[in-house]
Motif scaffolding. Sequence first.
Motif, PDB file in Angstrom:
ATOM      1  N   HIS A  46      -4.940   9.030  -6.733  1.00  0.00           N
ATOM      2  CA  HIS A  46      -4.049   8.052  -6.109  1.00  0.00           C
ATOM      3  C   HIS A  46      -2.620   8.300  -6.579  1.00  0.00           C
ATOM      4  N   PRO A  47      -1.663   8.367  -5.649  1.00  0.00           N
ATOM      5  CA  PRO A  47      -0.267   8.639  -6.042  1.00  0.00           C
ATOM      6  C   PRO A  47       0.304   7.653  -7.055  1.00  0.00           C
ATOM      7  N   VAL A  48      -0.155   6.396  -7.034  1.00  0.00           N
ATOM      8  CA  VAL A  48       0.366   5.416  -7.991  1.00  0.00           C
ATOM      9  C   VAL A  48       0.022   5.813  -9.426  1.00  0.00           C
ATOM     10  N   ARG A  49      -1.108   6.470  -9.610  1.00  0.00           N
ATOM     11  CA  ARG A  49      -1.452   6.944 -10.958  1.00  0.00           C
ATOM     12  C   ARG A  49      -0.437   7.965 -11.442  1.00  0.00           C
ATOM     13  N   ALA A  50      -0.004   8.837 -10.539  1.00  0.00           N
ATOM     14  CA  ALA A  50       1.020   9.822 -10.911  1.00  0.00           C
ATOM     15  C   ALA A  50       2.332   9.132 -11.243  1.00  0.00           C
TER      16      ALA A  50
ATOM     17  N   ALA B 223       0.143   7.518   3.723  1.00  0.00           N
ATOM     18  CA  ALA B 223       0.251   6.213   4.376  1.00  0.00           C
ATOM     19  C   ALA B 223      -0.926   5.326   3.985  1.00  0.00           C
ATOM     20  N   TYR B 224      -2.120   5.896   3.998  1.00  0.00           N
ATOM     21  CA  TYR B 224      -3.326   5.138   3.645  1.00  0.00           C
ATOM     22  C   TYR B 224      -3.289   4.664   2.188  1.00  0.00           C
ATOM     23  N   THR B 225      -2.922   5.538   1.266  1.00  0.00           N
ATOM     24  CA  THR B 225      -2.920   5.155  -0.149  1.00  0.00           C
ATOM     25  C   THR B 225      -1.750   4.236  -0.502  1.00  0.00           C
ATOM     26  N   GLY B 226      -0.774   4.119   0.399  1.00  0.00           N
ATOM     27  CA  GLY B 226       0.332   3.208   0.156  1.00  0.00           C
ATOM     28  C   GLY B 226       0.021   1.772   0.534  1.00  0.00           C
ATOM     29  N   LEU B 227      -1.124   1.547   1.191  1.00  0.00           N
ATOM     30  CA  LEU B 227      -1.531   0.200   1.600  1.00  0.00           C
ATOM     31  C   LEU B 227      -2.673  -0.279   0.707  1.00  0.00           C
ATOM     32  N   ALA B 228      -2.736  -1.577   0.463  1.00  0.00           N
ATOM     33  CA  ALA B 228      -3.740  -2.067  -0.491  1.00  0.00           C
ATOM     34  C   ALA B 228      -4.438  -3.343  -0.030  1.00  0.00           C
ATOM     35  N   LEU B 229      -4.454  -3.591   1.271  1.00  0.00           N
ATOM     36  CA  LEU B 229      -5.126  -4.796   1.762  1.00  0.00           C
ATOM     37  C   LEU B 229      -6.628  -4.724   1.514  1.00  0.00           C
ATOM     38  N   GLY B 230      -7.232  -3.585   1.829  1.00  0.00           N
ATOM     39  CA  GLY B 230      -8.670  -3.448   1.663  1.00  0.00           C
ATOM     40  C   GLY B 230      -9.109  -3.653   0.225  1.00  0.00           C
TER      41      GLY B 230
ATOM     42  N   ALA C 280       4.840  -5.507   2.963  1.00  0.00           N
ATOM     43  CA  ALA C 280       6.063  -4.753   2.657  1.00  0.00           C
ATOM     44  C   ALA C 280       5.860  -3.243   2.834  1.00  0.00           C
ATOM     45  N   PRO C 281       4.813  -2.639   2.237  1.00  0.00           N
ATOM     46  CA  PRO C 281       4.650  -1.200   2.473  1.00  0.00           C
ATOM     47  C   PRO C 281       4.392  -0.841   3.932  1.00  0.00           C
ATOM     48  N   PHE C 282       3.653  -1.692   4.659  1.00  0.00           N
ATOM     49  CA  PHE C 282       3.422  -1.399   6.067  1.00  0.00           C
ATOM     50  C   PHE C 282       4.719  -1.505   6.866  1.00  0.00           C
TER      51      PHE C 282
ATOM     52  N   LEU D 185       9.649   6.488   3.378  1.00  0.00           N
ATOM     53  CA  LEU D 185      10.259   5.197   3.052  1.00  0.00           C
ATOM     54  C   LEU D 185       9.234   4.264   2.407  1.00  0.00           C
ATOM     55  N   LEU D 186       7.987   4.358   2.858  1.00  0.00           N
ATOM     56  CA  LEU D 186       6.925   3.581   2.214  1.00  0.00           C
ATOM     57  C   LEU D 186       6.872   3.898   0.722  1.00  0.00           C
ATOM     58  N   TRP D 187       6.898   5.196   0.373  1.00  0.00           N
ATOM     59  CA  TRP D 187       6.763   5.572  -1.035  1.00  0.00           C
ATOM     60  C   TRP D 187       8.035   5.364  -1.830  1.00  0.00           C
TER      61      TRP D 187
END
Length: 312
Positions: free
Chosen positions: A24-28, A85-92, A151-153, A163-165
């Motif tokens: 996951h990019p957030v870990r980086a 794009a998928y890993t930038g969203l966290a609704l699920g 916000a990320p969406f 821009l999301l990231w």
Amino acid sequence: MDFAIALLAVLLDLALGDPRRLYHPVRALGALMDREEAIVRSAGGLSLKWWGILFVLFNALGAWLVVRLLTSIPVLGWLIALYLAYTGLALGQLWRDGRRVARLIDAGDLSNARLALAHLVTRDTSAMDEQALRRSLAETMSENMNDGFVAPFFYLVIGGPALLWLYKTVSTMDSMWGYKTERYREFGWAAARTDDVLAFLPARMTAFFMLGAGWFMSLDVHRAFDNMRTDALKTESPNAGWPMSAAAWLLGAWVGGPAVYFGRLKDKPVLGPTEGAWSSIKTKRLLRMILATGFVSTAALAAYFAMLFAAA
């Protein structure tokens, strides 16, 4: 922005949650920011506030540039854009985590509910009773509806994965450094203020999307609308109060009040009807409302920006 990527990203997020086997990019980002803080603490030189300003600029613009370069790679760029794009969203994942805590509370397993909730919040959960657990769960789910999805969406739709990231990088810095403690008051100032600016419009959009979801769920939308703004302005954050107050009034139970952060008791303003207590039924409505808000926000943002781009 390719709307196919945005909509596929939402579907992947809902279906899969956070990726389990892929990085996951957030870990980086988290690892990078830990390293940056360690360098600052040992380097000296500039004031902590100036170091914080420089890192906000470097990290946010760097993330935007790296994602732009990666997504411009021929053939593979589209797949990279979809993954980012998928890993930038966290609704699920937000919904899954919230459901797990709710089920533990309903089962009477408060000790494990406290442990599960502790992974979602920064406050101390060790002494929470059932009401405090349900209230804290409602707070974090409603606030993170904005931070983790709307916000990320929003930034994905108007500016693509880059821009999301940029937004997610600022949001991650705020979550790691943006505390008003002795350690982070100066160093995290720039991250907190930048996050306030970037989340300003999406937070208010989230509140109104919640009202839309509440309308579909036959909740008391008029009462929520009449009281939401007044309560939203009570919080220290210019943004967090909007989705939290909307959720509290729609569900008829208050949030806020005393909570322990980093060993210190903090008396936060009460949002929502003070006579309203949390129950299993209201927590289940909260979970349904979070999903419904996701659908409303996706439909509204996709339709609005599709019309703008079609007219251009």
